[in-house]
Design a protein around this motif. Structure first.
Motif: not given
Length: 335
Positions: A21-24, A222-227
């Motif tokens: 959520t933060e990254a988006l 890294d996982t968030v970047g993959g999503f």
């Protein structure tokens, strides 16, 4: 993909979901965070989100098992990240019925609503646990699926439901399959927080389950970047894609690495209470991540033993903050 899109994140109150959520928000997406309804009006980890994103996303409380609430939450959204799930393996032995309701029926509710509303993309979350103990390594997406726990079986069911909506209704769904994600905010049900919180509270005798299994640990960023890569790519529709580091390490060696970084000597005690049933234990997980790189242009920034050490350092720093450590019951076994 247009970064001005409105996206729904289910499970936004959880570990990976809150970081996503933060990254988006930081990437300019309009984010609707779907959190589990509760009488405390708690938004889970979103109550502790970074200052630069506070107030910049919409929160909707509901229950992934309720199709009407799911459909209402999805109205007006262009795409969906579906992370809401029950994930604790020990609790799946205790209450398998809830895993079928949440992980399979909950996923069906997301897919039905997405089909009716006509969203442009559904990113569905799988897990490396669907592979069971590795029959060959590194594990690629063609590896057989083995439901060695009720949790794993429920996620296999969810993955197959998602795939069926692609083949039957041409729903644009991509399944991302994270291996063992770790980092700040992770539940103490996971092994890395279990080790860190016990040491941070002064313990030198560390209670764990089996220490011989190996895992492929990915730092949460890294996982968030993959999503996000899966969402923004035009590739991968109808496919499952691993997110991992292509590096394996045993639980025992992971504990030793954490202890070294925290400056203590530890003694590990494997307890029956914390061990899985023998045939249910997944002995080896090691990701082949070449498909994610080929389709999405994604690869982990923290890979290998050096990357794991860097990620653990960040994670240890977060857990050592008294305000964060206070949120964990390190003296209790969390199933």
């Amino acid at each position: 993909m247009n970064e001005n899109l409105t996206v729904l994140v289910t499970g936004a109150d959880g570990f990976i979901g809150s970081h996503l959520t933060e990254a988006l928000v930081r990437r300019g997406y309009k984010v609707r965070a779907f959190v589990c309804y509760n009488s405390f009006n708690s938004w889970g980890w979103l109550d502790h989100c970074a200052d630069d994103v506070k107030g910049k996303f919409e929160v909707v409380a509901g229950d992934i098992r309720d199709p009407h609430g799911v459909r209402a939450a999805m109205q007006g959204c262009d795409a969906v990240f579906h992370l809401a799930a029950l994930i604790a393996i020990p609790f799946s032995y205790h209450s398998p019925d809830t895993y079928v309701d949440t992980n399979i029926k909950g996923t069906l509710n997301i897919l039905q609503a997405a089909r009716e509303i006509g969203v442009s993309k559904v990113v569905h979350t799988s897990t490396s646990e669907v592979y069971g103990t590795a029959q060959f390594v590194p594990i690629n997406e063609s590896h057989p699926l083995q439901g060695q726990s009720p949790y794993s079986a429920s996620k296999i069911g969810a993955d197959q439901i998602a795939y069926s909506f692609f083949t039957s209704f041409n729903l644009p769904v991509v399944t991302v399959r994270p291996f063992n994600t770790y980092g700040p905010r992770q539940s103490a049900r996971a092994v890395i927080p279990t080790i860190i919180t016990q040491i941070a509270n002064g313990a030198t005798k560390i209670d764990l389950g089996s220490t011989s299994p190996t895992r492929d640990f990915s730092y949460v960023d890294d996982t968030v970047g993959g999503f996000i890569s899966a969402m923004e790519s035009d590739n991968g529709i109808g496919e499952a894609v691993n997110l991992g580091t292509n590096f394996e390490i045993s639980i025992r060696d992971t504990a030793a690495l954490i202890a070294k970084q925290m400056g203590v000597e530890i003694q590990i005690e494997s307890t029956i209470e914390r061990s899985r049933p023998e045939k249910s234990e997944v002995e080896r997980l090691w990701a082949d991540n070449s498909k994610a790189k080929e389709l999405f242009g994604w690869s982990p920034t923290l890979g290998g033993i050096e990357g794991l050490s860097q990620g653990l350092e960040k994670t240890i720093t977060w857990f050592r903050d008294p305000g964060n450590l206070f949120l964990y019951k390190a003296d209790k076994y969390n199933i």
